[in-house]
Design a protein around this motif. Structure first.
Motif, PDB file in Angstrom:
ATOM      1  N   THR A 109       0.827  -1.208   0.000  1.00 55.06           N
ATOM      2  CA  THR A 109       0.000   0.000   0.000  1.00 55.06           C
ATOM      3  C   THR A 109       0.861   1.258   0.000  1.00 55.06           C
ATOM      4  O   THR A 109       0.552   2.242  -0.693  1.00 55.06           O
ATOM      5  N   THR A 110       1.958   1.230   0.761  1.00 54.05           N
ATOM      6  CA  THR A 110       2.834   2.409   0.821  1.00 54.05           C
ATOM      7  C   THR A 110       3.528   2.680  -0.509  1.00 54.05           C
ATOM      8  O   THR A 110       4.015   3.789  -0.743  1.00 54.05           O
ATOM      9  N   MET A 111       3.605   1.665  -1.395  1.00 53.31           N
ATOM     10  CA  MET A 111       4.246   1.853  -2.689  1.00 53.31           C
ATOM     11  C   MET A 111       3.355   2.628  -3.656  1.00 53.31           C
ATOM     12  O   MET A 111       3.841   3.215  -4.624  1.00 53.31           O
ATOM     13  N   PHE A 112       2.058   2.610  -3.417  1.00 55.81           N
ATOM     14  CA  PHE A 112       1.111   3.234  -4.350  1.00 55.81           C
ATOM     15  C   PHE A 112       0.442   4.484  -3.789  1.00 55.81           C
ATOM     16  O   PHE A 112      -0.028   5.335  -4.548  1.00 55.81           O
ATOM     17  N   PHE A 113       0.380   4.589  -2.476  1.00 62.14           N
ATOM     18  CA  PHE A 113      -0.338   5.711  -1.863  1.00 62.14           C
ATOM     19  C   PHE A 113       0.554   6.409  -0.850  1.00 62.14           C
ATOM     20  O   PHE A 113       1.293   5.762  -0.095  1.00 62.14           O
ATOM     21  N   GLY A 114       0.476   7.739  -0.843  1.00 56.15           N
ATOM     22  CA  GLY A 114       1.217   8.542   0.126  1.00 56.15           C
ATOM     23  C   GLY A 114       0.338   9.647   0.667  1.00 56.15           C
ATOM     24  O   GLY A 114      -0.699   9.987   0.087  1.00 56.15           O
ATOM     25  N   GLY A 115       0.768  10.240   1.772  1.00 54.46           N
ATOM     26  CA  GLY A 115      -0.036  11.273   2.404  1.00 54.46           C
ATOM     27  C   GLY A 115      -0.024  12.598   1.665  1.00 54.46           C
ATOM     28  O   GLY A 115      -0.921  13.412   1.833  1.00 54.46           O
ATOM     29  N   GLY A 116       1.009  12.820   0.838  1.00 53.31           N
ATOM     30  CA  GLY A 116       1.134  14.112   0.168  1.00 53.31           C
ATOM     31  C   GLY A 116       2.104  15.021   0.893  1.00 53.31           C
ATOM     32  O   GLY A 116       2.557  14.733   2.012  1.00 53.31           O
ATOM     33  N   MET A 117       2.411  16.140   0.273  1.00 53.15           N
ATOM     34  CA  MET A 117       3.449  17.026   0.797  1.00 53.15           C
ATOM     35  C   MET A 117       3.067  17.669   2.125  1.00 53.15           C
ATOM     36  O   MET A 117       3.854  17.672   3.077  1.00 53.15           O
ATOM     37  N   ILE A 118       1.849  18.201   2.215  1.00 50.27           N
ATOM     38  CA  ILE A 118       1.456  18.922   3.433  1.00 50.27           C
ATOM     39  C   ILE A 118       1.301  17.976   4.629  1.00 50.27           C
ATOM     40  O   ILE A 118       1.854  18.254   5.709  1.00 50.27           O
ATOM     41  N   PRO A 119       0.577  16.845   4.493  1.00 47.30           N
ATOM     42  CA  PRO A 119       0.522  15.919   5.630  1.00 47.30           C
ATOM     43  C   PRO A 119       1.896  15.399   6.038  1.00 47.30           C
ATOM     44  O   PRO A 119       2.169  15.222   7.231  1.00 47.30           O
ATOM     45  N   THR A 120       2.768  15.177   5.058  1.00 48.05           N
ATOM     46  CA  THR A 120       4.119  14.723   5.391  1.00 48.05           C
ATOM     47  C   THR A 120       4.876  15.790   6.158  1.00 48.05           C
ATOM     48  O   THR A 120       5.594  15.498   7.124  1.00 48.05           O
ATOM     49  N   TYR A 121       4.712  17.041   5.749  1.00 52.02           N
ATOM     50  CA  TYR A 121       5.361  18.141   6.473  1.00 52.02           C
ATOM     51  C   TYR A 121       4.852  18.210   7.916  1.00 52.02           C
ATOM     52  O   TYR A 121       5.640  18.394   8.854  1.00 52.02           O
ATOM     53  N   LEU A 122       3.535  18.074   8.089  1.00 50.64           N
ATOM     54  CA  LEU A 122       2.970  18.114   9.445  1.00 50.64           C
ATOM     55  C   LEU A 122       3.487  16.959  10.292  1.00 50.64           C
ATOM     56  O   LEU A 122       3.738  17.113  11.496  1.00 50.64           O
ATOM     57  N   LEU A 123       3.660  15.788   9.658  1.00 48.98           N
ATOM     58  CA  LEU A 123       4.197  14.636  10.385  1.00 48.98           C
ATOM     59  C   LEU A 123       5.641  14.886  10.791  1.00 48.98           C
ATOM     60  O   LEU A 123       6.023  14.616  11.947  1.00 48.98           O
ATOM     61  N   ILE A 124       6.440  15.408   9.854  1.00 56.13           N
ATOM     62  CA  ILE A 124       7.849  15.689  10.167  1.00 56.13           C
ATOM     63  C   ILE A 124       7.941  16.703  11.299  1.00 56.13           C
ATOM     64  O   ILE A 124       8.768  16.574  12.214  1.00 56.13           O
ATOM     65  N   ARG A 125       7.062  17.714  11.269  1.00 58.84           N
ATOM     66  CA  ARG A 125       7.076  18.725  12.328  1.00 58.84           C
ATOM     67  C   ARG A 125       6.678  18.135  13.668  1.00 58.84           C
ATOM     68  O   ARG A 125       7.274  18.445  14.706  1.00 58.84           O
ATOM     69  N   SER A 126       5.658  17.280  13.662  1.00 58.37           N
ATOM     70  CA  SER A 126       5.209  16.671  14.921  1.00 58.37           C
ATOM     71  C   SER A 126       6.266  15.750  15.516  1.00 58.37           C
ATOM     72  O   SER A 126       6.310  15.551  16.734  1.00 58.37           O
ATOM     73  N   LEU A 127       7.123  15.186  14.674  1.00 59.53           N
ATOM     74  CA  LEU A 127       8.200  14.314  15.156  1.00 59.53           C
ATOM     75  C   LEU A 127       9.422  15.112  15.610  1.00 59.53           C
ATOM     76  O   LEU A 127      10.392  14.525  16.109  1.00 59.53           O
ATOM     77  N   GLY A 128       9.368  16.427  15.430  1.00 62.39           N
ATOM     78  CA  GLY A 128      10.490  17.262  15.846  1.00 62.39           C
ATOM     79  C   GLY A 128      11.710  17.148  14.958  1.00 62.39           C
ATOM     80  O   GLY A 128      12.837  17.363  15.420  1.00 62.39           O
ATOM     81  N   LEU A 129      11.500  16.841  13.680  1.00 60.55           N
ATOM     82  CA  LEU A 129      12.618  16.640  12.768  1.00 60.55           C
ATOM     83  C   LEU A 129      12.937  17.866  11.912  1.00 60.55           C
ATOM     84  O   LEU A 129      13.880  17.833  11.116  1.00 60.55           O
ATOM     85  N   LEU A 130      12.135  18.934  12.038  1.00 60.67           N
ATOM     86  CA  LEU A 130      12.454  20.145  11.293  1.00 60.67           C
ATOM     87  C   LEU A 130      13.784  20.717  11.771  1.00 60.67           C
ATOM     88  O   LEU A 130      14.059  20.762  12.973  1.00 60.67           O
ATOM     89  N   ASN A 131      14.612  21.154  10.822  1.00 63.55           N
ATOM     90  CA  ASN A 131      15.937  21.692  11.139  1.00 63.55           C
ATOM     91  C   ASN A 131      16.756  20.711  11.972  1.00 63.55           C
ATOM     92  O   ASN A 131      17.434  21.091  12.936  1.00 63.55           O
ATOM     93  N   SER A 132      16.665  19.444  11.602  1.00 64.38           N
ATOM     94  CA  SER A 132      17.436  18.403  12.268  1.00 64.38           C
ATOM     95  C   SER A 132      18.134  17.550  11.215  1.00 64.38           C
ATOM     96  O   SER A 132      17.565  17.258  10.160  1.00 64.38           O
TER      97      SER A 132
END
Length: 289
Positions: A115-138
């Motif tokens: 499923t992950t090979m064909f479908f993704g969350g998109g740019m904005i949801p991915t950005y929100l996920l990266i931010r929630s994980l504290g990975l921005l500027n890391s």
């Protein structure tokens, strides 16, 4: 006689096409490399440079004097090395149990991976996920999101299936556990497939600049490709700021070309070392019995 004539025509067309395609690839590459050694006056003419009247290392001196480019080069090397090692290990660690038919829930895990090979969350949801994980500027934003690729897992799964079960059974009789079998038997036997995955991921990691473009605002964490992107944008706007100490014989275009060459050389040097594993790893990993 007719067959010999047809064969000659076929050979001529093949040779002609191969020479044409080779020139299409080699000539622009030669122009970039040789232009990086040209002076600012030569590049200012805007002509195709086959062999400049005067060779100069000023463009490379300008690049190497710029601390930001050297720092970006080290970031690119670090993220490529760490990213490749962790990616290959995590993919192999998932592929090994998935290659066993007796694994409980194997079909569910497989469906989730596909499923992950064909479908993704998109740019904005991915950005929100990266931010929630504290990975921005890391630095770890280059590593953690790229730890796993189910496409690579499938290649390794099919390779692991080709390893005889008798090897694992013999190791278990001698008292080896699953981790010891995986680390000391499976991985050493899987060098062709592991090298193939490492080559794919290494090229992607080295050439990636979108991750920095989207998630990094701290310039000290920029990789070399992001720095090259900045130089290209600055050259298009005829701005030389933040490129480094200007030298009289250099131009922004010359610095751009020198940076492109420096960016490309590591991959060109590493590729021949892994090429011998490439075809065998792809063929074994791609064929499912």
């Amino acid at each position: 006689m007719s067959q010999d004539w047809d064969s000659r025509i076929f050979d001529f067309v093949n040779v002609f096409l191969l020479i044409t395609f080779t020139l299409i690839i080699v000539v622009p590459l030669w122009n970039i490399v040789i232009s990086s050694f040209a002076t600012g006056q030569t590049l200012a003419k805007g002509d195709f440079v086959f062999l400049p009247d005067e060779l100069s290392l000023d463009n490379y001196r300008t690049v190497l004097r710029d601390d930001s480019i050297l720092r970006a080069f080290m970031i690119s090397v670090a993220k490529t090395v760490i990213g490749v090692v962790t990616h290959v290990f995590f993919c192999a660690m998932m592929a090994y149990p998935m290659s066993k038919a007796y694994l409980k829930g194997r079909k569910v895990y497989s469906a989730m991976g596909i499923t992950t090979m064909f479908f993704g969350g998109g740019m904005i949801p991915t950005y929100l996920l990266i931010r929630s994980l504290g990975l921005l500027n890391s630095f770890w934003v280059y590593i953690i999101p790229a730890l796993l690729s189910y496409y690579d897992v499938i290649i390794l799964m099919n390779f692991f299936r080709s390893v005889p079960d008798s090897l694992e059974e013999s190791a278990m009789i001698d008292g080896a556990g699953y981790w010891r079998i995986f680390l000391q038997i499976i991985l050493p036997l899987s060098k062709p497939s592991l090298a193939t995955i490492a080559l794919f991921n290494g090229v992607n990691q080295w050439n990636d600049f979108m991750t920095a473009r989207l998630y990094i605002t701290d310039r000290t964490l920029y990789p070399l490709q992001m720095r090259l992107y900045e130089i290209i944008v600055q050259s298009q706007t005829n701005s030389a700021q933040n490129i480094g100490t200007a030298v009289a014989q250099t131009t922004t275009k010359g610095v751009q070309l020198a940076t492109i060459v420096i960016t490309t050389v590591p991959i060109i040097l590493i590729y021949p070392m892994l090429q011998k594993y490439f075809i065998s790893g792809m063929m074994v990993g791609a064929v499912k019995e």
